[in-house]
Scaffold this active site. Structure first.
Site, PDB file in Angstrom:
ATOM      1  CE  LYS A 150      47.076 -71.274 -57.508  1.00 18.91           C
ATOM      2  NZ  LYS A 150      46.682 -72.558 -58.119  1.00 18.91           N
ATOM      3  CB  SER A 166      48.511 -72.515 -61.256  1.00 19.94           C
ATOM      4  OG  SER A 166      47.463 -73.097 -60.494  1.00 19.94           O
ATOM      5  CB  SER A 186      47.315 -76.180 -60.529  1.00 23.16           C
ATOM      6  OG  SER A 186      47.425 -75.828 -61.881  1.00 23.16           O
TER       7      SER A 186
END
Length: 464
Positions: A80, A155, A179
């Site tokens: 990420k 996210s 997330s």
């Protein structure tokens, strides 16, 4: 060789170790898959292909010499874009870091690389990871592989999208209100939010300096298969002597969990939350029927305290008028217009007095006490992840104050929770359930998730 992109990280590592596949071949196969799908997904936003192939060649040479760097030797990964990666642009989705190249890895990045994993690239995230959809002013929007007109969630939406399509065996997400768990559900993969204090946040754009909300945010693995969550969690866990909240707590083995002894609670309609769609209820019920065949007891029982979560979260998280968020933006040099999702956070924030804020903290403590009292009767909670399968882009922005509160209750408690795919909607969208366990019992959460994966099918290939 094509099938290797759909294999587990665990089996890929074994295949490389047994010299059935070379690390170079495995990395190249995944890079080829990224090239094939990413123009439609916009999931991988930075590639370091040349470096990855060189590291793969080095891994093969090391193995030929009899050297094995660790349990992930030669296994490719993505990470990420909120996690620092030495030598690779890391933006966190915010314009102030558009060209930021870290000079050292985040703790979890360093641990994975030391265990032999090879970084291929970075995956998209909303600005500062603070949204339930993956869209930002640096890289734009990420699409769901099961329907490009729908969101992969946030996210960790870029991670969810590329892992489910076979572009990467695993990724590391972060979870402040869901997330990791929401994108795992919406993209049909597995993911775990570890217990608070398990995995260091050092080098993550939302780190260990968040004051009252520090314990909410956890880094954790996302993969197609539950077995990989356990493998990767063992690599990234434990104190780094920088993040002060991390505890040297033993991590149990899911294989040692006695499913027949477990007391299970479940719910489909949490009090005070958005009413879930029927397909969501049906998927939770399917998981309940499966676990009922082995568990000691299964009861329909929702913890009443979670009705208080939206109010507590709004006052603790936004009671400073988002001054803390503004400090993060200032730290990273972001000025001017914010992404729409992050701007919404500021618009929703209601500045309260110090007295009102400390009262909210006291209510948070009482909530945690009431929740642990509830959990004294159970080992596991099985619940929806969100009210619905993947929704059209922008839908979560319209409903941002309610949609995350299926997952948020367990950020406030700090308890571990695993998501695994257990169903499919009539239009082919994946549906996961979350398996919440007692404090520090990731092993129990993973054991139940692995059972449900076996009983109900788990990950399935998307139509691309």
């Amino acid at each position: 060789m094509t099938d290797i992109i759909y294999s587990s990280a665990t089996s890929i590592a074994q295949s490389i170790r047994d010299k059935q596949e070379s690390a170079v071949e495995v990395v190249q196969a995944h890079l080829d898959r990224i090239a094939e799908v990413n123009t439609k997904l916009n999931a991988v936003v930075q590639l370091c292909a040349d470096r990855a192939l060189q590291e793969a060649a080095d891994a093969d040479a090391a193995l030929a010499r009899g050297d094995d760097t660790g349990p992930l030797h030669g296994v490719p990964m993505t990470l990420k874009d909120s996690l620092d990666t030495e030598g690779v642009v890391t933006t966190g989705g915010t314009t102030g870091r558009r060209d930021f190249v870290p000079d050292q890895d985040a703790t979890v990045t360093a641990r994975l690389r030391a265990a032999g994993a090879i970084l291929m690239g970075k995956t998209n995230t909303p600005e500062l990871t603070m949204a339930g959809e993956t869209d930002n002013s640096v890289y734009g929007r990420t699409n769901n592989p099961f329907d490009l007109e729908r969101s992969p969630g946030g996210s960790s939406g870029g991670a969810g999208a590329i892992v489910t399509t076979g572009g990467s065996p695993f990724d590391i997400g972060s979870d402040t209100g869901g997330s990791i768990r929401m994108p795992a559900h919406l993209c049909g993969i597995a993911g775990i939010k570890p217990n608070s204090g398990r995995v260091p946040r050092t080098g993550h754009i939302i780190d260990y300096t968040l004051g009252a909300t520090d314990s909410y945010t956890q880094n954790g693995p996302m993969a197609r298969y539950v077995e990989d969550l356990d493998l990767i969690l063992r690599v990234i866990s434990g104190p780094d002597w920088i993040d002060p909240a991390i505890v040297d707590m033993p991590l149990g083995d899911p294989a040692d969990v006695d499913l027949n002894s477990l007391r299970v609670a479940f719910y489909t309609d949490p009090p005070g939350f958005k009413v879930p769609e029927q397909v969501t209820r049906d998927t939770v019920q399917a998981a309940v029927r499966a676990i009922s065949d082995v568990a000691a007891s299964v009861e329909d029982d929702a913890p009443a305290p979670i009705e208080r979560v939206p109010d507590i979260t709004a006052r603790v998280g936004g009671g400073d008028g988002r001054a803390g968020t503004r400090r993060i933006l200032d730290k990273h040099g972001t000025t001017g217009e914010l992404s729409a999702f992050l701007k919404g956070r500021f618009d929703d924030a209601e500045l309260i007095t110090t007295g009102e804020f400390t009262k909210a903290l006291e209510e948070l403590d009482q909530y945690r006490s009431d929740m642990i009292r509830f959990m004294s009767n159970y080992d596991v909670i099985i619940a929806p992840v969100t009210a619905a399968p993947a929704r059209p882009h922008g839908a979560s922005f319209e409903d941002r104050n309610r949609h995350a509160f299926y997952t948020g209750p367990y950020n406030l408690t700090g308890w571990p929770g695993t998501v695994v795919r257990c169903g499919t909607s009539s239009d082919g969208l994946p549906i996961g359930v979350q398996v919440i366990a007692r404090p520090w019992r990731e092993d129990v959460s993973l054991a139940v998730a692995a059972f449900l994966e076996s009983a109900l099918g788990g990950w399935q290939k998307p139509p691309m």
